[in-house]
Motif scaffolding. Sequence first.
Motif, PDB file in Angstrom:
ATOM      1  N   VAL A   2      -2.641  -3.271   5.788  1.00  0.00           N
ATOM      2  CA  VAL A   2      -3.110  -4.167   4.767  1.00  0.00           C
ATOM      3  C   VAL A   2      -2.481  -3.998   3.162  1.00  0.00           C
ATOM      4  N   LYS A   3      -3.458  -2.863   2.412  1.00  0.00           N
ATOM      5  CA  LYS A   3      -2.898  -2.669   1.351  1.00  0.00           C
ATOM      6  C   LYS A   3      -0.958  -1.841   0.958  1.00  0.00           C
ATOM      7  N   ARG A   4      -0.090  -1.867   2.086  1.00  0.00           N
ATOM      8  CA  ARG A   4       1.018  -1.897   1.901  1.00  0.00           C
ATOM      9  C   ARG A   4       1.944  -2.922   2.108  1.00  0.00           C
TER      10      ARG A   4
ATOM     11  N   MET B 122      11.077  -1.460   4.532  1.00  0.00           N
ATOM     12  CA  MET B 122      10.645  -1.583   5.498  1.00  0.00           C
ATOM     13  C   MET B 122      10.243  -0.241   6.201  1.00  0.00           C
ATOM     14  N   SER B 123      11.516   1.366   4.962  1.00  0.00           N
ATOM     15  CA  SER B 123      11.070   2.455   5.691  1.00  0.00           C
ATOM     16  C   SER B 123       9.910   2.733   5.743  1.00  0.00           C
ATOM     17  N   ASP B 124       9.160   2.674   4.334  1.00  0.00           N
ATOM     18  CA  ASP B 124       7.451   2.849   3.608  1.00  0.00           C
ATOM     19  C   ASP B 124       6.628   1.941   4.319  1.00  0.00           C
ATOM     20  N   LEU B 125       6.999   1.135   5.071  1.00  0.00           N
ATOM     21  CA  LEU B 125       5.614   0.434   6.329  1.00  0.00           C
ATOM     22  C   LEU B 125       6.264   1.256   7.872  1.00  0.00           C
ATOM     23  N   LEU B 126       7.327   1.339   8.190  1.00  0.00           N
ATOM     24  CA  LEU B 126       7.738   2.203   9.089  1.00  0.00           C
ATOM     25  C   LEU B 126       7.427   3.713   9.486  1.00  0.00           C
TER      26      LEU B 126
ATOM     27  N   LEU C  46       6.411  11.055   6.948  1.00  0.00           N
ATOM     28  CA  LEU C  46       6.108  11.447   5.465  1.00  0.00           C
ATOM     29  C   LEU C  46       5.417  13.239   6.189  1.00  0.00           C
ATOM     30  N   LEU C  47       5.496  13.023   7.578  1.00  0.00           N
ATOM     31  CA  LEU C  47       4.942  13.714   8.191  1.00  0.00           C
ATOM     32  C   LEU C  47       5.946  14.698   8.750  1.00  0.00           C
TER      33      LEU C  47
END
Length: 351
Positions: A298-300, A208-212, A246-247
């Motif tokens: 969608v890929k993620r 969820m960290s990656d998706l959010l 990431l930013l």
Amino acid sequence: MYGFEAMTFNIHGGYLEAIVRGHRSGLLTAADYNNLCQCESLDDIKMHLSATEYGPYLQNEPSPLHTTTIVEKCTLKLVDEYKHMLCQATEPLSTFLEYITYGHMIDNVVLIVTGTLHERDVQELLEKCHPLGMFDSIATLAVAQNMRELYRLVLVDTPLAPYFSECITSEDLDDMNIEIMRNTLYKAYLEDFYRFCQKLGGATAEIMSDLLAFEADRRAVNITINSIGTELTRDDRRKLYSSFGLLYPYGHEELAVCEDIDQVRGVMEKYPPYQPIFSKLSYGESQMLDKAFYEEEVKRLCLSFEQQFHYGVFFAYMRLREQEIRNLMWISECVAQNQKSRVHDSVVFIF
């Protein structure tokens, strides 16, 4: 407790994870989309969808069909599945599922407030609201004149109440203030959801960290592009960015001072995961950016199904189904308006 989910996850979450993975197998495939893109009328689309999980929802609809009917019925299927999962869920999964709907609540609040500002009929606006974002007092939003009234009269009893602390001002509501309110609410919501997922720990926190984070970064880029050429100051722009992703923080500092789309592109190309998105665009172009972001999302989302024993699959499934409904809406509109040459412009294939 990372790595030990397998021992305890299935006690409460096993049944629902099986259900959501079963639902995922019912998503439309590339072959379905190719067939839908060949359709000559909305009745052809209905006929093709009758062989999918949408069949029972569309079978009693009389001709001539409208695009809104197709979207409405497909959304109803998503809502039914969501309600079934919510009824079966125990804590903390039930809270996690409720978090997924807060974004729709924010969109509904903004829709009603904007519509009221432009003197639209409240009943007509309520019909346009997303069913997942409805709450009891939503119709009374129309009486509010400023943010303070909006909070005091209506939103204090909703789950959005904690997110309003940053936007309560006595300024009258106008288009600019409403858009700032939307982005401030979304920022608070994403940060709160991120903290909740971190607290859950394990694979849920990781996925969820990656998706959010991706969602937060996409919103930062959209806020920057949409505020170019407006009276929004750099500091105001910076305040609308989420405090993770990431930013964060150096990318946000650079985005805050961007003056055009090519400067935004220059900032984003420094971050390897976002290079492929911007390499698809020609310089000075931002029309296809939304589609490029949707494709990456969608890929993620699909990748989150590769791992077991986590709640990310519920978030991923809801998002993939919403993307599917957007695809169906675009195809239906192109067919209805006889613009079949543009049918592939905005369709994002899921599998």
